[in-house]
Design an enzyme around this catalytic site. Structure first.
Site, mmCIF file in Angstrom:
data_model
loop_
_atom_site.group_PDB
_atom_site.id
_atom_site.type_symbol
_atom_site.label_atom_id
_atom_site.label_comp_id
_atom_site.label_asym_id
_atom_site.label_seq_id
_atom_site.Cartn_x
_atom_site.Cartn_y
_atom_site.Cartn_z
ATOM 1 N N LYS A 20 0.813 -1.213 0.000
ATOM 2 C CA LYS A 20 0.000 0.000 0.000
ATOM 3 C C LYS A 20 0.846 1.263 0.000
ATOM 4 O O LYS A 20 0.451 2.280 -0.540
ATOM 5 C CB LYS A 20 -0.929 0.019 1.228
ATOM 6 C CG LYS A 20 -1.940 -1.104 1.230
ATOM 7 C CD LYS A 20 -2.768 -1.113 2.497
ATOM 8 C CE LYS A 20 -1.993 -1.413 3.751
ATOM 9 N NZ LYS A 20 -1.416 -2.769 3.854
ATOM 10 N N GLN A 67 -2.549 -2.066 7.459
ATOM 11 C CA GLN A 67 -2.871 -3.498 7.591
ATOM 12 C C GLN A 67 -3.842 -3.886 6.454
ATOM 13 O O GLN A 67 -3.947 -3.152 5.486
ATOM 14 C CB GLN A 67 -3.447 -3.844 8.958
ATOM 15 C CG GLN A 67 -2.485 -3.650 10.126
ATOM 16 C CD GLN A 67 -2.405 -2.220 10.626
ATOM 17 O OE1 GLN A 67 -3.392 -1.567 10.839
ATOM 18 N NE2 GLN A 67 -1.194 -1.717 10.829
HETATM 19 P P1 IMP Z 1 -0.899 -5.556 16.276
HETATM 20 O O1 IMP Z 1 -1.520 -4.713 15.217
HETATM 21 O O2 IMP Z 1 0.505 -5.159 16.612
HETATM 22 O O3 IMP Z 1 -1.778 -5.675 17.476
HETATM 23 O O4 IMP Z 1 -0.773 -7.052 15.678
HETATM 24 C C1 IMP Z 1 -1.907 -7.863 15.424
HETATM 25 C C2 IMP Z 1 -1.679 -8.735 14.190
HETATM 26 O O5 IMP Z 1 -1.665 -7.899 13.036
HETATM 27 C C3 IMP Z 1 -0.362 -9.489 14.176
HETATM 28 O O6 IMP Z 1 -0.540 -10.704 13.493
HETATM 29 C C4 IMP Z 1 0.553 -8.589 13.352
HETATM 30 O O7 IMP Z 1 1.593 -9.294 12.750
HETATM 31 C C5 IMP Z 1 -0.441 -8.072 12.330
HETATM 32 N N1 IMP Z 1 -0.065 -6.754 11.793
HETATM 33 C C6 IMP Z 1 -0.142 -5.562 12.407
HETATM 34 N N2 IMP Z 1 0.270 -4.584 11.599
HETATM 35 C C7 IMP Z 1 0.594 -5.164 10.442
HETATM 36 C C8 IMP Z 1 1.060 -4.661 9.186
HETATM 37 O O8 IMP Z 1 1.226 -3.458 8.981
HETATM 38 N N3 IMP Z 1 1.285 -5.579 8.216
HETATM 39 C C9 IMP Z 1 1.047 -6.909 8.405
HETATM 40 N N4 IMP Z 1 0.611 -7.421 9.545
HETATM 41 C C10 IMP Z 1 0.385 -6.550 10.563
#
Ligand code: IMP
Length: 415
Positions: free
Chosen positions: A16, A215
């Site tokens: 993105k 994400q």
């Molecule tokens: P958090 O957002 O740090 O709470 O992570 C929750 C889940 O989302 C985990 O599996 C992370 O690896 C995934 N995740 C969070 N941000 C990203 C991103 O920018 N790219 C890919 N995966 C993400």
């Protein structure tokens, strides 16, 4: 005049950053509306390569204002470092607007993420994202607007500290935290304000506004593979609430998808390949987390998941990235349905158990040998690559308008 949305169609890391940066030429505002420094949006341009965590990739363009809207959670300490990195690369300092309604990620949020075990069980980025959104939902969070009045900020922080007091964890030092936050507020005062007014006024005046999702759809707190998701609204639906605009204002919804699938962190991933193919995609695609450096899990394209992403976002067009990574494979597999037990399933399951047991049913398409990185016109792509893209378009019922064949901005085919 359109509001344009750039939305991840898979589990994040779809590219993105590149797409948003490319499309932000001539755009007045580029808005991040969800997540925080868990994002890692990579931009390659004449200054080199940079990974952005809070800043929208489109904000690197001169003349564009980067808006960190209230749907985000923002870590002032990390944001400062990020801006220093931008300056270190000799780039112009981006013009920023930080929503005064956005919530602050505090040092204890990161400690809570690790201490509670969710960092390990979900495989989070350890950036304090979940606990910051949790405090917001608990009505305990601190917003940038609260920092304008030192007494209010102190009172809110001590309430927060009281709520999270834990005999097994050293207490946070509210006075140290508050002092550092006041320093940040003083330095960034002119950048903090009402982003809803700015965004809605720009849209009303017919100016260009790009909404840069972070994400991907399958990591959305409501629509994703719960509980293996992030804590925010990563889909097009996050824009209205996270930026404070009417959904009618988003006219173009660009779904960004990788030509294969990756996922970082835990959770079901039906097309994951833990063998040679997964290794090859990881090596060729340099599939390592932009924020954490973790190796990404890799596998074939999953059309069951993508049809679901299409259903919930109603993309008006697609951007397919990393097509070059598939060059040289003798055949390309595409998952068109799952086998769960004895049943053939075509809809993306909501049950985690079903998804964990889903076995992909593949269609086999011919691959292509040629390196496609130098190609700039769709008609010049090898026939098998064009057929692959057409297959995706027909399966999702949406045209592919952009194809990325390398990380550089010029390695792009507009169709
Ligand atoms: P958090 O957002 O740090 O709470 O992570 C929750 C889940 O989302 C985990 O599996 C992370 O690896 C995934 N995740 C969070 N941000 C990203 C991103 O920018 N790219 C890919 N995966 C993400």
């Amino acid at each position: 005049m359109p509001g344009i949305a750039v939305i991840g169609a898979q589990w994040g890391d779809e590219g993105k950053g590149k797409i948003s940066h490319l499309l932000s030429e001539g755009v007045d505002l580029v808005v991040r509306f969800n997540g925080g420094p868990n994002a890692g949006h990579t931009v390659v341009d004449s200054y080199g390569e940079i990974r952005l965590h809070h800043l929208p990739a489109g904000a690197l363009r001169e003349g564009t204002v980067g808006v960190l809207a209230h749907g985000m959670v923002i870590d002032p300490w990390v944001l400062r470092e990020e801006l220093q990195e931008v300056e270190k690369q000799g780039r112009p300092v981006p013009k920023l607007l930080i929503s005064d309604r956005a919530h602050v990620i505090l040092p204890h949020h990161k400690e809570m993420e690790v201490g509670s075990g969710i960092a390990k069980s979900i495989g989070t980025t350890r950036r304090g994202i979940g606990p910051a959104y949790a405090d917001k939902a608990l009505r305990l969070g601190i917003r940038f607007a609260d920092l304008a009045d030192q007494d209010v900020a102190r009172e809110r922080l001590s309430r927060l500290e009281g709520a999270h007091r834990n005999p097994y964890r050293p207490p946070m030092d509210p006075e140290r935290v508050v002092q550092e936050l006041f320093e940040f507020y003083a330095a960034f005062k002119d950048t903090i304000g009402d982003s809803i007014r700015t965004i809605t006024a720009a849209l009303a005046e017919g100016r260009n506004v790009l909404f840069e999702g972070a994400q991907g759809t399958l990591l959305d707190i409501d629509l994703g593979t719960y509980p293996y998701v992030t804590s925010s609204h990563t889909t097009v639906h996050g824009i209205a609430s996270g930026a404070g605009i009417s959904p009618k204002k988003v006219e173009r919804i660009i779904g960004v998808l990788k030509a294969y699938t990756t996922r970082v962190g835990e959770g079901p991933f039906p097309t994951e390949d833990v063998g040679q193919l997964g290794e090859l995609l990881r090596r060729k695609g340099m599939e390592y987390g932009a924020t954490t450096g973790r190796p990404r899990r890799c596998g074939w394209l999953d059309l069951v998941a993508l049809r679901y992403a299409q259903r919930v976002n109603d993309f008006t067009e697609l951007a397919v990235t990393k097509l070059d990574v598939l060059s040289g494979l003798p055949e390309i597999l595409v998952c068109t349905a799952y086998r769960i037990g004895n049943e053939r399933v075509e809809e993306f399951p909501s049950s985690l158990m079903d998804l964990s047991h889903a076995r992909p049913i593949y269609e086999r398409l011919p691959g292509w040998k040629e390196d496609v990185r130098g190609i700039r016109v769709k008609e010049e792509l090898p026939r098998a690559a064009r057929d692959y893209l057409r297959y995706i378009e027909e399966a999702l019922g949406v045209p592919v308008r952009l194809i990325s064949v390398g990380p550089k901005p010029e390695e792009t085919i507009f169709c």
